[in-house]
Design a protein around this motif. Structure first.
Motif, mmCIF file in Angstrom:
data_model
loop_
_atom_site.group_PDB
_atom_site.id
_atom_site.type_symbol
_atom_site.label_atom_id
_atom_site.label_comp_id
_atom_site.label_asym_id
_atom_site.label_seq_id
_atom_site.Cartn_x
_atom_site.Cartn_y
_atom_site.Cartn_z
ATOM 1 N N LYS A 1 0.842 -1.187 0.000
ATOM 2 C CA LYS A 1 0.000 0.000 0.000
ATOM 3 C C LYS A 1 0.884 1.247 0.000
ATOM 4 O O LYS A 1 1.959 1.259 0.592
ATOM 5 C CB LYS A 1 -0.929 0.029 1.223
ATOM 6 N N ILE A 2 0.410 2.276 -0.650
ATOM 7 C CA ILE A 2 1.153 3.533 -0.709
ATOM 8 C C ILE A 2 1.103 4.214 0.656
ATOM 9 O O ILE A 2 0.049 4.267 1.303
ATOM 10 C CB ILE A 2 0.573 4.435 -1.806
ATOM 11 N N LYS A 3 2.263 4.744 1.079
ATOM 12 C CA LYS A 3 2.385 5.375 2.392
ATOM 13 C C LYS A 3 2.926 6.795 2.241
ATOM 14 O O LYS A 3 3.493 7.146 1.201
ATOM 15 C CB LYS A 3 3.353 4.563 3.271
ATOM 16 N N PRO A 4 2.772 7.622 3.285
ATOM 17 C CA PRO A 4 3.399 8.950 3.251
ATOM 18 C C PRO A 4 4.908 8.845 3.028
ATOM 19 O O PRO A 4 5.558 7.903 3.492
ATOM 20 C CB PRO A 4 3.077 9.519 4.638
ATOM 21 N N ASP B 1 6.307 8.160 0.306
ATOM 22 C CA ASP B 1 6.617 7.321 -0.851
ATOM 23 C C ASP B 1 6.798 8.190 -2.090
ATOM 24 O O ASP B 1 6.221 9.282 -2.196
ATOM 25 C CB ASP B 1 5.494 6.312 -1.111
ATOM 26 N N VAL C 1 4.395 11.564 -1.844
ATOM 27 C CA VAL C 1 3.181 11.460 -1.035
ATOM 28 C C VAL C 1 3.412 12.238 0.256
ATOM 29 O O VAL C 1 4.329 11.926 1.026
ATOM 30 C CB VAL C 1 2.847 9.990 -0.729
ATOM 31 N N ASP D 1 2.725 14.065 4.044
ATOM 32 C CA ASP D 1 2.411 13.475 5.355
ATOM 33 C C ASP D 1 0.913 13.243 5.529
ATOM 34 O O ASP D 1 0.504 12.362 6.291
ATOM 35 C CB ASP D 1 2.922 14.375 6.484
ATOM 36 N N GLY E 1 -0.932 12.104 3.282
ATOM 37 C CA GLY E 1 -1.322 11.005 2.404
ATOM 38 C C GLY E 1 -1.754 11.414 1.017
ATOM 39 O O GLY E 1 -2.205 10.565 0.238
ATOM 40 N N GLU F 1 -2.510 7.630 -0.094
ATOM 41 C CA GLU F 1 -2.197 6.734 1.018
ATOM 42 C C GLU F 1 -3.265 5.652 1.171
ATOM 43 O O GLU F 1 -4.464 5.910 1.052
ATOM 44 C CB GLU F 1 -2.087 7.517 2.321
ATOM 45 N N ASN G 1 2.569 2.756 10.335
ATOM 46 C CA ASN G 1 2.098 3.979 10.993
ATOM 47 C C ASN G 1 3.104 4.505 12.012
ATOM 48 O O ASN G 1 2.750 4.922 13.119
ATOM 49 C CB ASN G 1 0.739 3.739 11.670
#
Length: 266
Positions: free
Chosen positions: A52-55, A57, A103, A105, A107, A120, A200
């Motif tokens: 999954k895409i995260k902050p 990235d 990305v 913070d 998201g 995100e 997280n």
């Protein structure tokens, strides 16, 4: 004359028997994925929850369409390339070059024309489908491709080629990571492979047994960006680290003494 027990006359035989008994390794300690025919894999579900895409990235997004000029406003310009030439693509060493989106913070990404888009929590395919639906209002039959470009994993410990590797696949498994690292060395523990992951902002971990086929059902079987894999050394390897550096010399001296004792008792 000093007399030694008779068994001293056969040190080679004794040492040979000891080496045989101490080097026996069971199949269970070596073979991967035992009992695979009994494992009830839920591979599809694991894939859904894998990457999954995260902050923070970095992702690339390319938009194309049968009428390419209509899709140009939805592509970030490449530095030094005129916008009208974007339809031709920009390649370096045979690979297309695209500007990346960071990305934030919160998201989100700032996408041309559409503005802030939540990235995100989406897989690459999910974000592509979401953008395609929004772009369809402006462009007929758009094609959207999303790729995560900072997907890296690190493999450490008792492997043949430890290091940090860039991953191109959307789905990447623990065996693939170990394969890139040259597989476990003969000294690596196959039943206690550590995978560390940040979720997280909190570092989590799991110990996986490669000898058990049910490892394919673990949420850590499919790796995520910045995962760290650590292969622990087995018992003999740990013990060897505590050996005295002069142990080899002492063993050689002992061997000579035994040989002398054998000669004296003949």
């Amino acid at each position: 004359m000093i007399r030694f027990p008779k068994f001293f006359k056969f040190p080679a035989i004794v040492l040979f028997i000891l080496s045989l008994t101490s080097s026996c390794v069971s199949r269970e300690e070596i073979v991967y994925f035992q009992g695979l025919e009994k494992a009830e894999a839920v591979m599809d579900k694991q894939k859904e929850n894998s990457l999954k895409i995260k902050p923070n990235d970095l992702i690339t997004i390319s938009v194309s369409a049968p009428e390419q000029t209509a899709a140009l406003p939805f592509n970030l310009p490449v530095v030094g390339v005129p916008q009208e030439d974007m339809s031709m693509g920009v390649t370096v060493n045979g690979r297309q070059q695209l500007q990346t989106y960071l990305v934030e913070d919160n998201g989100k990404i700032d996408f041309p024309v559409l503005g802030n888009i939540v990235a995100e929590g989406h897989s690459q395919q999910e974000l592509a489908a979401k953008l395609k639906e929004k772009i369809r209002r402006y462009v007929q039959d758009p094609i959207v491709n999303v790729r995560l470009v900072n997907f890296q994993i690190s493999v450490l410990g008792e492997v043949n080629r430890p290091g940090t590797f860039d991953i191109q696949d959307a789905y990447f498994t623990l065996p693939q990571a170990l394969g890139m690292a040259g597989d476990l060395s003969i000294y690596g523990k196959r039943d206690n492979v550590l995978v560390m992951r940040e979720i997280n902002g909190v570092t989590t971990h799991a110990y996986l047994d490669l000898g058990d086929a049910n490892v394919i059902n673990s949420p850590y079987y499919y790796l995520q960006q910045n995962d760290v894999v650590y292969v622990e050394p087995n018992g003999p390897q740990r013990q060897s680290a505590s050996y005295n550096r002069n142990a080899g010399v002492y063993i050689s001296i002992a061997s000579v003494l035994v040989s002398v004792a054998v000669l004296l008792t003949r």
